[in-house]
Design a protein around this motif. Structure first.
Motif, PDB file in Angstrom:
ATOM      1  N   LEU A  29      18.114 -12.448  56.381  1.00 27.26           N
ATOM      2  CA  LEU A  29      18.324 -13.841  56.002  1.00 27.26           C
ATOM      3  C   LEU A  29      18.044 -13.968  54.513  1.00 27.26           C
ATOM      4  O   LEU A  29      16.951 -13.634  54.052  1.00 27.26           O
ATOM      5  N   VAL A  30      19.046 -14.430  53.764  1.00 24.51           N
ATOM      6  CA  VAL A  30      18.908 -14.578  52.311  1.00 24.51           C
ATOM      7  C   VAL A  30      18.776 -16.063  51.992  1.00 24.51           C
ATOM      8  O   VAL A  30      19.666 -16.851  52.307  1.00 24.51           O
ATOM      9  N   LEU A  31      17.655 -16.409  51.370  1.00 24.66           N
ATOM     10  CA  LEU A  31      17.368 -17.795  51.021  1.00 24.66           C
ATOM     11  C   LEU A  31      17.417 -17.977  49.510  1.00 24.66           C
ATOM     12  O   LEU A  31      17.180 -17.028  48.760  1.00 24.66           O
ATOM     13  N   PRO A  32      17.684 -19.192  49.036  1.00 23.33           N
ATOM     14  CA  PRO A  32      17.733 -19.428  47.593  1.00 23.33           C
ATOM     15  C   PRO A  32      16.348 -19.409  46.957  1.00 23.33           C
ATOM     16  O   PRO A  32      16.191 -18.995  45.813  1.00 23.33           O
ATOM     17  N   ASN A  33      15.339 -19.851  47.685  1.00 23.94           N
ATOM     18  CA  ASN A  33      13.968 -19.928  47.167  1.00 23.94           C
ATOM     19  C   ASN A  33      13.003 -19.380  48.210  1.00 23.94           C
ATOM     20  O   ASN A  33      13.343 -19.250  49.381  1.00 23.94           O
ATOM     21  N   VAL A  34      11.804 -19.113  47.775  1.00 20.02           N
ATOM     22  CA  VAL A  34      10.769 -18.629  48.689  1.00 20.02           C
ATOM     23  C   VAL A  34      10.399 -19.742  49.670  1.00 20.02           C
ATOM     24  O   VAL A  34      10.165 -20.872  49.263  1.00 20.02           O
ATOM     25  N   ASP A  35      10.396 -19.411  50.940  1.00 14.39           N
ATOM     26  CA  ASP A  35       9.957 -20.338  51.980  1.00 14.39           C
ATOM     27  C   ASP A  35       8.915 -19.607  52.821  1.00 14.39           C
ATOM     28  O   ASP A  35       9.256 -18.766  53.649  1.00 14.39           O
ATOM     29  N   ALA A  42       9.515 -14.726  60.316  1.00 13.06           N
ATOM     30  CA  ALA A  42      10.433 -13.588  60.439  1.00 13.06           C
ATOM     31  C   ALA A  42       9.698 -12.260  60.474  1.00 13.06           C
ATOM     32  O   ALA A  42      10.157 -11.322  61.118  1.00 13.06           O
ATOM     33  N   ARG A  43       8.583 -12.163  59.816  1.00 13.86           N
ATOM     34  CA  ARG A  43       7.875 -10.882  59.806  1.00 13.86           C
ATOM     35  C   ARG A  43       7.313 -10.528  61.178  1.00 13.86           C
ATOM     36  O   ARG A  43       6.975  -9.375  61.421  1.00 13.86           O
ATOM     37  N   ASN A  44       7.222 -11.497  62.075  1.00 18.37           N
ATOM     38  CA  ASN A  44       6.774 -11.229  63.438  1.00 18.37           C
ATOM     39  C   ASN A  44       7.882 -10.660  64.314  1.00 18.37           C
ATOM     40  O   ASN A  44       7.610 -10.174  65.410  1.00 18.37           O
ATOM     41  N   LEU A  45       9.106 -10.734  63.852  1.00 15.91           N
ATOM     42  CA  LEU A  45      10.239 -10.194  64.595  1.00 15.91           C
ATOM     43  C   LEU A  45      10.609  -8.837  64.012  1.00 15.91           C
ATOM     44  O   LEU A  45      10.845  -8.710  62.811  1.00 15.91           O
ATOM     45  N   GLU A  46      10.655  -7.842  64.864  1.00 10.66           N
ATOM     46  CA  GLU A  46      10.830  -6.459  64.425  1.00 10.66           C
ATOM     47  C   GLU A  46      12.086  -6.223  63.599  1.00 10.66           C
ATOM     48  O   GLU A  46      12.080  -5.495  62.618  1.00 10.66           O
ATOM     49  N   LYS A  47      13.193  -6.843  63.987  1.00  7.84           N
ATOM     50  CA  LYS A  47      14.473  -6.540  63.341  1.00  7.84           C
ATOM     51  C   LYS A  47      14.927  -7.610  62.354  1.00  7.84           C
ATOM     52  O   LYS A  47      16.079  -7.633  61.956  1.00  7.84           O
ATOM     53  N   SER A  48      14.027  -8.489  61.939  1.00  2.37           N
ATOM     54  CA  SER A  48      14.387  -9.551  61.006  1.00  2.37           C
ATOM     55  C   SER A  48      13.703  -9.347  59.663  1.00  2.37           C
ATOM     56  O   SER A  48      12.557  -8.928  59.595  1.00  2.37           O
ATOM     57  N   LYS A  49      14.449  -9.669  58.622  1.00  4.70           N
ATOM     58  CA  LYS A  49      13.907  -9.581  57.272  1.00  4.70           C
ATOM     59  C   LYS A  49      14.415 -10.790  56.497  1.00  4.70           C
ATOM     60  O   LYS A  49      15.557 -11.209  56.661  1.00  4.70           O
ATOM     61  N   VAL A  50      13.564 -11.339  55.660  1.00  2.99           N
ATOM     62  CA  VAL A  50      13.924 -12.504  54.839  1.00  2.99           C
ATOM     63  C   VAL A  50      13.651 -12.161  53.391  1.00  2.99           C
ATOM     64  O   VAL A  50      12.621 -11.568  53.065  1.00  2.99           O
ATOM     65  N   MET A  51      14.579 -12.514  52.518  1.00  2.00           N
ATOM     66  CA  MET A  51      14.360 -12.328  51.083  1.00  2.00           C
ATOM     67  C   MET A  51      15.120 -13.401  50.316  1.00  2.00           C
ATOM     68  O   MET A  51      16.017 -14.045  50.844  1.00  2.00           O
ATOM     69  N   THR A  52      14.732 -13.562  49.056  1.00  2.00           N
ATOM     70  CA  THR A  52      15.417 -14.538  48.214  1.00  2.00           C
ATOM     71  C   THR A  52      16.646 -13.888  47.587  1.00  2.00           C
ATOM     72  O   THR A  52      16.728 -12.662  47.466  1.00  2.00           O
ATOM     73  N   ALA A  53      17.571 -14.714  47.168  1.00  2.00           N
ATOM     74  CA  ALA A  53      18.803 -14.223  46.549  1.00  2.00           C
ATOM     75  C   ALA A  53      18.502 -13.454  45.268  1.00  2.00           C
ATOM     76  O   ALA A  53      19.185 -12.484  44.947  1.00  2.00           O
ATOM     77  N   ALA A  54      17.459 -13.844  44.571  1.00  2.00           N
ATOM     78  CA  ALA A  54      17.106 -13.170  43.325  1.00  2.00           C
ATOM     79  C   ALA A  54      16.638 -11.734  43.554  1.00  2.00           C
ATOM     80  O   ALA A  54      16.791 -10.885  42.686  1.00  2.00           O
ATOM     81  N   LEU A  55      16.075 -11.451  44.705  1.00  2.00           N
ATOM     82  CA  LEU A  55      15.562 -10.114  45.009  1.00  2.00           C
ATOM     83  C   LEU A  55      16.534  -9.262  45.821  1.00  2.00           C
ATOM     84  O   LEU A  55      16.235  -8.116  46.148  1.00  2.00           O
ATOM     85  N   LEU A  56      17.675  -9.807  46.144  1.00  2.00           N
ATOM     86  CA  LEU A  56      18.648  -9.102  46.975  1.00  2.00           C
ATOM     87  C   LEU A  56      19.115  -7.814  46.300  1.00  2.00           C
ATOM     88  O   LEU A  56      19.353  -7.789  45.101  1.00  2.00           O
ATOM     89  N   ASN A  57      19.215  -6.754  47.091  1.00  3.64           N
ATOM     90  CA  ASN A  57      19.668  -5.480  46.535  1.00  3.64           C
ATOM     91  C   ASN A  57      20.621  -4.797  47.507  1.00  3.64           C
ATOM     92  O   ASN A  57      20.738  -5.183  48.670  1.00  3.64           O
ATOM     93  N   THR A  58      21.303  -3.802  47.024  1.00  8.98           N
ATOM     94  CA  THR A  58      22.327  -3.110  47.799  1.00  8.98           C
ATOM     95  C   THR A  58      21.755  -2.467  49.053  1.00  8.98           C
ATOM     96  O   THR A  58      22.358  -2.534  50.123  1.00  8.98           O
TER      97      THR A  58
END
Length: 83
Positions: A29-35, A42-58
């Motif tokens: 899940l890519v968010l515009p700002n830190v939430d 999301a960190r409690n779900l094994e297969k979920s990851k959340v990051m901001t658009a600024a930190l998105l990488n290949t």
């Protein structure tokens, strides 16, 4: 079809990924700002990851089976890529 979800708690995040039928897949899940609330949920779900658009990488994009973007995070990504 566009559906708007308000993700503010753990239960809402679980419902969100279950409604999209991606709870059993690696999703990013890519968010515009830190939430903080969504990140903590999301960190409690094994297969979920959340990051901001600024930190998105290949690597994170290629590692995820499902990529979930908000409209505003997509706008931020476009701004970075068009520079």
């Amino acid at each position: 079809m566009c559906t708007i979800f308000v993700l503010s708690s753990y239960i809402c995040y679980i419902s969100f990924v279950e409604n999209l039928k991606v709870a059993d897949k690696k999703n990013l899940l890519v968010l515009p700002n830190v939430d903080k609330n969504i990140y903590l949920s999301a960190r409690n779900l094994e297969k979920s990851k959340v990051m901001t658009a600024a930190l998105l990488n290949t690597y994170c994009v290629m590692d995820a089976t499902v990529l979930i973007l908000t409209e505003s995070s997509l706008e931020q990504i476009e701004k970075v890529l068009t520079k």
